[in-house]
Design a protein around this motif. Structure first.
Motif, PDB file in Angstrom:
ATOM      1  N   THR A 152       4.127  -1.155  -8.665  1.00 41.02           N
ATOM      2  CA  THR A 152       2.969  -0.531  -9.306  1.00 41.02           C
ATOM      3  C   THR A 152       1.727  -0.665  -8.448  1.00 41.02           C
ATOM      4  O   THR A 152       1.626  -1.577  -7.623  1.00 41.02           O
ATOM      5  CB  THR A 152       2.712  -1.174 -10.686  1.00 41.02           C
ATOM      6  OG1 THR A 152       1.583  -0.542 -11.283  1.00 41.02           O
ATOM      7  CG2 THR A 152       2.435  -2.673 -10.574  1.00 41.02           C
ATOM      8  N   HIS A 153       0.800   0.251  -8.663  1.00 43.82           N
ATOM      9  CA  HIS A 153      -0.520   0.104  -8.051  1.00 43.82           C
ATOM     10  C   HIS A 153      -1.531  -0.424  -9.084  1.00 43.82           C
ATOM     11  O   HIS A 153      -2.660  -0.737  -8.724  1.00 43.82           O
ATOM     12  CB  HIS A 153      -0.995   1.432  -7.467  1.00 43.82           C
ATOM     13  CG  HIS A 153      -0.167   1.853  -6.273  1.00 43.82           C
ATOM     14  ND1 HIS A 153      -0.230   1.209  -5.061  1.00 43.82           N
ATOM     15  CD2 HIS A 153       0.759   2.820  -6.119  1.00 43.82           C
ATOM     16  CE1 HIS A 153       0.603   1.777  -4.203  1.00 43.82           C
ATOM     17  NE2 HIS A 153       1.225   2.757  -4.825  1.00 43.82           N
ATOM     18  N   LEU A 154      -1.127  -0.481 -10.351  1.00 47.06           N
ATOM     19  CA  LEU A 154      -2.030  -1.013 -11.392  1.00 47.06           C
ATOM     20  C   LEU A 154      -1.790  -2.522 -11.514  1.00 47.06           C
ATOM     21  O   LEU A 154      -1.331  -3.023 -12.541  1.00 47.06           O
ATOM     22  CB  LEU A 154      -1.768  -0.305 -12.726  1.00 47.06           C
ATOM     23  CG  LEU A 154      -1.982   1.211 -12.717  1.00 47.06           C
ATOM     24  CD1 LEU A 154      -1.595   1.829 -14.054  1.00 47.06           C
ATOM     25  CD2 LEU A 154      -3.448   1.519 -12.401  1.00 47.06           C
ATOM     26  N   ARG A 210       0.835  -1.212   0.000  1.00 46.63           N
ATOM     27  CA  ARG A 210       0.000   0.000   0.000  1.00 46.63           C
ATOM     28  C   ARG A 210       0.861   1.250   0.000  1.00 46.63           C
ATOM     29  O   ARG A 210       2.075   1.182   0.176  1.00 46.63           O
ATOM     30  CB  ARG A 210      -0.892  -0.021   1.228  1.00 46.63           C
ATOM     31  CG  ARG A 210      -1.865  -1.185   1.154  1.00 46.63           C
ATOM     32  CD  ARG A 210      -2.967  -1.012   2.134  1.00 46.63           C
ATOM     33  NE  ARG A 210      -3.928  -2.084   1.900  1.00 46.63           N
ATOM     34  CZ  ARG A 210      -5.183  -2.045   2.302  1.00 46.63           C
ATOM     35  NH1 ARG A 210      -5.649  -1.015   2.955  1.00 46.63           N
ATOM     36  NH2 ARG A 210      -5.995  -3.053   2.042  1.00 46.63           N
ATOM     37  N   ASN A 211       0.213   2.401  -0.134  1.00 46.27           N
ATOM     38  CA  ASN A 211       0.930   3.680  -0.064  1.00 46.27           C
ATOM     39  C   ASN A 211       1.733   3.746   1.229  1.00 46.27           C
ATOM     40  O   ASN A 211       1.213   3.424   2.299  1.00 46.27           O
ATOM     41  CB  ASN A 211      -0.043   4.861  -0.081  1.00 46.27           C
ATOM     42  CG  ASN A 211      -0.733   5.011  -1.422  1.00 46.27           C
ATOM     43  OD1 ASN A 211      -1.947   5.087  -1.496  1.00 46.27           O
ATOM     44  ND2 ASN A 211       0.026   5.045  -2.493  1.00 46.27           N
ATOM     45  N   GLY A 212       2.981   4.144   1.109  1.00 40.39           N
ATOM     46  CA  GLY A 212       3.813   4.339   2.300  1.00 40.39           C
ATOM     47  C   GLY A 212       4.385   3.050   2.874  1.00 40.39           C
ATOM     48  O   GLY A 212       5.015   3.071   3.936  1.00 40.39           O
ATOM     49  N   ALA A 213       4.206   1.917   2.174  1.00 38.06           N
ATOM     50  CA  ALA A 213       4.689   0.631   2.703  1.00 38.06           C
ATOM     51  C   ALA A 213       6.221   0.552   2.728  1.00 38.06           C
ATOM     52  O   ALA A 213       6.793  -0.259   3.449  1.00 38.06           O
ATOM     53  CB  ALA A 213       4.128  -0.518   1.881  1.00 38.06           C
ATOM     54  N   GLY A 214       6.866   1.359   1.889  1.00 37.08           N
ATOM     55  CA  GLY A 214       8.335   1.356   1.870  1.00 37.08           C
ATOM     56  C   GLY A 214       8.935   0.891   0.545  1.00 37.08           C
ATOM     57  O   GLY A 214      10.145   0.665   0.446  1.00 37.08           O
ATOM     58  N   LYS A 215       8.113   0.780  -0.492  1.00 39.21           N
ATOM     59  CA  LYS A 215       8.581   0.242  -1.779  1.00 39.21           C
ATOM     60  C   LYS A 215       9.677   1.117  -2.390  1.00 39.21           C
ATOM     61  O   LYS A 215      10.739   0.631  -2.770  1.00 39.21           O
ATOM     62  CB  LYS A 215       7.395   0.114  -2.761  1.00 39.21           C
ATOM     63  CG  LYS A 215       6.280  -0.776  -2.245  1.00 39.21           C
ATOM     64  CD  LYS A 215       5.122  -0.879  -3.218  1.00 39.21           C
ATOM     65  CE  LYS A 215       4.391   0.423  -3.492  1.00 39.21           C
ATOM     66  NZ  LYS A 215       3.701   1.018  -2.319  1.00 39.21           N
ATOM     67  N   THR A 216       9.380   2.421  -2.510  1.00 37.26           N
ATOM     68  CA  THR A 216      10.360   3.321  -3.136  1.00 37.26           C
ATOM     69  C   THR A 216      11.648   3.362  -2.322  1.00 37.26           C
ATOM     70  O   THR A 216      12.754   3.337  -2.874  1.00 37.26           O
ATOM     71  CB  THR A 216       9.766   4.736  -3.292  1.00 37.26           C
ATOM     72  OG1 THR A 216       8.636   4.638  -4.156  1.00 37.26           O
ATOM     73  CG2 THR A 216      10.763   5.717  -3.884  1.00 37.26           C
ATOM     74  N   THR A 217      11.502   3.374  -0.997  1.00 43.14           N
ATOM     75  CA  THR A 217      12.681   3.397  -0.126  1.00 43.14           C
ATOM     76  C   THR A 217      13.553   2.167  -0.392  1.00 43.14           C
ATOM     77  O   THR A 217      14.778   2.269  -0.539  1.00 43.14           O
ATOM     78  CB  THR A 217      12.218   3.430   1.351  1.00 43.14           C
ATOM     79  OG1 THR A 217      11.394   4.584   1.526  1.00 43.14           O
ATOM     80  CG2 THR A 217      13.381   3.479   2.297  1.00 43.14           C
ATOM     81  N   LEU A 218      12.917   1.008  -0.481  1.00 43.19           N
ATOM     82  CA  LEU A 218      13.665  -0.225  -0.751  1.00 43.19           C
ATOM     83  C   LEU A 218      14.356  -0.157  -2.110  1.00 43.19           C
ATOM     84  O   LEU A 218      15.547  -0.470  -2.243  1.00 43.19           O
ATOM     85  CB  LEU A 218      12.697  -1.423  -0.687  1.00 43.19           C
ATOM     86  CG  LEU A 218      13.279  -2.782  -1.059  1.00 43.19           C
ATOM     87  CD1 LEU A 218      14.430  -3.165  -0.129  1.00 43.19           C
ATOM     88  CD2 LEU A 218      12.211  -3.874  -1.019  1.00 43.19           C
TER      89      LEU A 218
HETATM   90  N1  LIG Z   1      12.618  11.619   2.205  1.00 38.20           N
HETATM   91  C1  LIG Z   1      11.765  11.233   3.145  1.00 38.20           C
HETATM   92  N2  LIG Z   1      11.681  11.900   4.316  1.00 38.20           N
HETATM   93  C2  LIG Z   1      10.826  11.517   5.282  1.00 38.20           C
HETATM   94  N3  LIG Z   1      10.004  10.439   5.180  1.00 38.20           N
HETATM   95  C3  LIG Z   1      10.038   9.746   4.041  1.00 38.20           C
HETATM   96  C4  LIG Z   1      10.928  10.100   2.960  1.00 38.20           C
HETATM   97  N4  LIG Z   1      10.736   9.206   1.964  1.00 38.20           N
HETATM   98  C5  LIG Z   1       9.782   8.349   2.391  1.00 38.20           C
HETATM   99  N5  LIG Z   1       9.368   8.667   3.624  1.00 38.20           N
HETATM  100  C6  LIG Z   1       8.362   7.948   4.428  1.00 38.20           C
HETATM  101  O1  LIG Z   1       8.730   6.583   4.459  1.00 38.20           O
HETATM  102  C7  LIG Z   1       7.578   5.753   4.313  1.00 38.20           C
HETATM  103  C8  LIG Z   1       7.770   4.860   3.098  1.00 38.20           C
HETATM  104  O2  LIG Z   1       7.723   5.689   1.932  1.00 38.20           O
HETATM  105  P1  LIG Z   1       7.919   5.086   0.479  1.00 38.20           P
HETATM  106  O3  LIG Z   1       7.914   6.233  -0.476  1.00 38.20           O
HETATM  107  O4  LIG Z   1       9.107   4.190   0.469  1.00 38.20           O
HETATM  108  O5  LIG Z   1       6.598   4.215   0.327  1.00 38.20           O
HETATM  109  P2  LIG Z   1       5.937   3.577  -0.984  1.00 38.20           P
HETATM  110  O6  LIG Z   1       5.556   2.177  -0.619  1.00 38.20           O
HETATM  111  O7  LIG Z   1       6.834   3.747  -2.153  1.00 38.20           O
HETATM  112  O8  LIG Z   1       4.630   4.460  -1.122  1.00 38.20           O
HETATM  113  P3  LIG Z   1       3.752   4.859  -2.440  1.00 38.20           P
HETATM  114  O9  LIG Z   1       3.098   3.602  -2.918  1.00 38.20           O
HETATM  115  O10 LIG Z   1       2.758   5.819  -1.867  1.00 38.20           O
HETATM  116  O11 LIG Z   1       4.680   5.472  -3.429  1.00 38.20           O
HETATM  117  C9  LIG Z   1       6.390   6.692   4.212  1.00 38.20           C
HETATM  118  O12 LIG Z   1       5.823   6.807   5.489  1.00 38.20           O
HETATM  119  C10 LIG Z   1       6.992   8.011   3.784  1.00 38.20           C
HETATM  120  O13 LIG Z   1       6.253   9.084   4.293  1.00 38.20           O
END
Ligand SMILES: Nc1ncnc2c1ncn2[C@@H]1O[C@H](COP(=O)(O)OP(=O)(O)OP(=O)(O)O)[C@@H](O)[C@H]1O
Length: 290
Positions: free
Chosen positions: A185-187, A36-44
């Motif tokens: 992706t979300h799609l 889901r949104n904010g799960a951490g995908k982009t961070t990983l």
């Molecule tokens: N640069 C940042 N500074 C502070 N918090 C961050 C930063 N980048 C991400 N976060 C937080 O880390 C968590 C994971 O974010 P991330 O972008 O990895 O999620 P995501 O799964 O890719 O979400 P989405 O599907 O909405 O893109 C979220 O709570 C986000 O708010």
């Protein structure tokens, strides 16, 4: 190139975006990274691609850390919605600039994709619509011919027909030049039939990493008279249930589900979709399935 994630974690100030977990991704796979949104995908993905440093643990790509490591980074291309091109450049110049970074760059693939997406090399990157910018990013990702190519929600603004063209080309590229693609992706419904493995994140935790067919085989939607459905699903993990006028439909999850027994009880069965599994497995209540 093997990707090994060892007790990787990431904090942004007091926010813990990723909690420590281990994950290994082998060679030449199409991986769906879901959550889901904010799960951490982009961070990983950013840590896999060496864009940001872990707060703890490590990512190893063939045994090496990617951060600031040109040796590794030339083999990883990450395309995300936030790619912004130097807007003064023409598309031809954008491609020339990025191509220098990737030793296996395929100009032939790049030119073919520009034609497919109706982009002209002499067009300025300044005048591109959102969908066209995404198409250019995707062209770069596919033409990079990197051993690991990451697409993080790459198709913002692209219409359905352009997206389906992307999926077709990705599969074609994968067959001709096998490499690892990681797609977030979300799609999900559109693209899930491409995924060989699924990595599912929930609230910064790794929920599951499994071959897509194994994950699907663990799910069953059972429908019929409520009494019979309840008998069949007793003791099983129920992800979702809906009942109307004595008829019940229940989604169950786990090993050893037996559709034949359900059918013998007069119930109808079908497998869940990857999208349904993502939605129900990541519901807010504290369930862990790893
Ligand atoms: N640069 C940042 N500074 C502070 N918090 C961050 C930063 N980048 C991400 N976060 C937080 O880390 C968590 C994971 O974010 P991330 O972008 O990895 O999620 P995501 O799964 O890719 O979400 P989405 O599907 O909405 O893109 C979220 O709570 C986000 O708010």
């Amino acid at each position: 190139m093997k990707i090994e994630i060892q007790q990787l974690e990431k904090h942004y100030g007091s926010k813990q975006a990723l909690k420590p977990f281990n994950l290994t991704i082998g060679n030449e796979k199409i991986i769906g990274l879901l959550g889901r949104n904010g799960a951490g995908k982009t961070t990983l993905l950013q840590m896999m691609a060496g864009h940001i440093k872990p707060s703890g643990g490590q990512v190893l790509i063939n045994g090496e850390k990617p951060f600031n490591n040109r040796n590794v980074l030339q083999h990883i291309c990450m395309i995300s919605e936030a790619n912004n091109f130097k807007r003064k450049l023409k598309i031809r110049e954008v491609l020339k600039t990025v191509s220098r970074f990737y030793p296996n760059w395929s100009q032939e693939t790049a030119e073919r994709l520009l034609k497919t997406f109706n982009l002209s090399p002499s067009q300025s990157a300044k005048g591109l619509s959102k969908g066209m910018e995404s198409a250019l990013s995707i062209t770069i990702g596919l033409a990079s011919h990197t051993t690991i190519t990451i697409f993080d929600e790459p198709y913002i603004g692209m219409d359905a027909s352009a997206r389906y063209t992307f999926y077709d080309i990705l599969l074609e590229e994968y067959e001709i030049h096998p490499r690892t693609f990681i797609i977030s992706t979300h799609l999900i419904d559109e693209v899930s039939n491409l995924f060989e493995e699924i990595v599912l994140l929930k609230d910064g935790n790794l929920l599951t990493h499994e071959p897509a067919d194994v994950l699907l085989a663990k799910s069953l939607q059972v429908s019929g008279p409520a009494v019979q459905v309840d008998r069949f699903t007793e003791g099983k993990q129920v992800l979702h249930a809906a009942e109307i006028m004595g008829q019940k439909s229940v989604m169950i999850f786990g090993d050893d589900l037996d559709p034949a027994r359900a059918k013998a009880m007069g119930l109808s069965t079908e497998r869940c979709s990857i999208q349904e599994l993502m939605v129900y497995l990541t519901e807010k209540e504290e369930k862990m399935y790893v």
